[in-house]
Write a protein that holds these residues in place. Sequence first.
Motif, PDB file in Angstrom:
ATOM      1  N   ASP A   1       0.623  -1.666  -0.103  1.00 33.74           N
ATOM      2  CA  ASP A   1      -0.582  -0.062   0.226  1.00 33.74           C
ATOM      3  C   ASP A   1       1.371   1.213   0.099  1.00 33.74           C
ATOM      4  OD1 ASP A   1       0.645   1.290   2.792  1.00 33.74           O
ATOM      5  OD2 ASP A   1      -0.994  -1.236   3.231  1.00 33.74           O
ATOM      6  N   SER A   2       0.239   2.068  -0.339  1.00 32.23           N
ATOM      7  CA  SER A   2       1.112   3.317  -0.732  1.00 32.23           C
ATOM      8  C   SER A   2       1.760   3.921   0.715  1.00 32.23           C
ATOM      9  CB  SER A   2       0.283   5.070  -0.863  1.00 32.23           C
ATOM     10  OG  SER A   2      -0.833   5.035   0.565  1.00 32.23           O
ATOM     11  N   ALA A   3       1.559   3.101   1.649  1.00 36.36           N
ATOM     12  CA  ALA A   3       2.411   3.755   2.965  1.00 36.36           C
ATOM     13  C   ALA A   3       3.429   2.056   3.524  1.00 36.36           C
ATOM     14  CB  ALA A   3       1.118   3.295   4.770  1.00 36.36           C
ATOM     15  N   ASN A   4       3.427   1.511   2.654  1.00 36.19           N
ATOM     16  CA  ASN A   4       4.551   0.067   2.876  1.00 36.19           C
ATOM     17  C   ASN A   4       5.118   0.074   1.397  1.00 36.19           C
ATOM     18  OD1 ASN A   4       5.956  -1.637   4.260  1.00 36.19           O
ATOM     19  ND2 ASN A   4       3.674  -3.283   4.165  1.00 36.19           N
ATOM     20  N   VAL A   5       5.757   0.394   0.865  1.00 35.77           N
ATOM     21  CA  VAL A   5       6.269   0.385  -0.266  1.00 35.77           C
ATOM     22  C   VAL A   5       7.873   0.171  -0.136  1.00 35.77           C
ATOM     23  CG1 VAL A   5       6.560   2.555  -3.207  1.00 35.77           C
ATOM     24  CG2 VAL A   5       4.693   1.824  -2.014  1.00 35.77           C
ATOM     25  N   PRO A   6       8.578  -0.538  -1.063  1.00 34.11           N
ATOM     26  CA  PRO A   6      10.292  -0.849  -0.551  1.00 34.11           C
ATOM     27  C   PRO A   6      10.844   0.920  -1.723  1.00 34.11           C
ATOM     28  CG  PRO A   6       8.600  -3.010  -1.359  1.00 34.11           C
ATOM     29  CD  PRO A   6       7.715  -1.794  -1.902  1.00 34.11           C
TER      30      PRO A   6
END
Length: 360
Positions: free
Chosen positions: A121-126
């Motif tokens: 999701d947009s808060a958890n992007v590598p």
Amino acid sequence: MIVDEPLGKSQCRSCGLVARTEHPALGDSDYYENHYTAYYERPGTEVFNEPRYAAMARWIAAAAAGFEPATIVEVGCGRGWTLRELQRLYPEASIDGIEPSRQNSDEARKHGFRVWTQKLDSANVPDSRYDLVFSNHVLQHTSDPIGFLTAMGMLAGERGLVVVAVDLSGASNELLFSDQNYSFLPAHLVSLAEKAGLTVLAWENTPDLENLMFSQMIVCSKSAEGRTPSRARGIADLDAQTLAALYGRRVHYLEAWHRIDEFLCWKTSGRRSIYNFGGGMYSYLLACYCEKYWSSVTACAVDGFSGVCVGKEVVPLETLHPDANDRVVTGTRPILQQPLAARLRALGWETVSWDNFAAG
């Protein structure tokens, strides 16, 4: 996995979008982290699905024609089956995956791929950025499609492509899955991508009906600079009459599964043994939506494989012997049932098919 609750899906009168409205999204639980792996462990799954994943890889490569990605990531990579096919097409590329299931992630890593075990999701992007970011039939499972597409865009480099494949919604089996929160028409897919800040370069229907069935794909970029949107612009919203007809076809399709149950019970009544040929997706659907029939099944039969399918033993077909008191039901995709039935009859089996009730 069979979820013990109603589908709870509704169609929007204005645009035709189908959404799961009456129950929480399974993706908001630990379903994909801890329970979805059973999908990959059906008897013979990898062998029988190899043509599908190879076809998907070819479709992705064709959609990105003229663009040679050096870095690729698949969001929702499962056990890396599509990644392995893409590696054959792009042997010099660095290919990674993102997958919420730890077991699936570990299996993909065995083939040399770097995999992040997480949802996207947009808060958890590598931190890594890629030339090609793609997802294969994942978007419809998300609870926030715009947020998911936004995150895919964040993974792409400035000149990167974002490729998204999903089911092409109509009156088909994709309506039957409780973990699919949405059924998208082409206009929905294009609109969601644009709301996520992506430039849609193309929309495509599947080029391989045999292996990919009812699928659609959009090809997007982070920026329109130097690229010209094309085929996607020909997609129009549907009028009220067309949407009403679509609703009617969808309802008829769902109701057909009750009739399939009645039909199979009638055709197999009084038989000594009832074998369900198949241990894949359509056998799962029969187990879920044709409960009376499934309760009468002696075992599932699959060419060259054994195991378990929804509580039924799976036995290799070649170990069974035809008998006039037995019946074999074609528990496979409807489009494959007539050739399969002909083969089974040639082996001496009394065979029952149900493809006249449901397409797909």
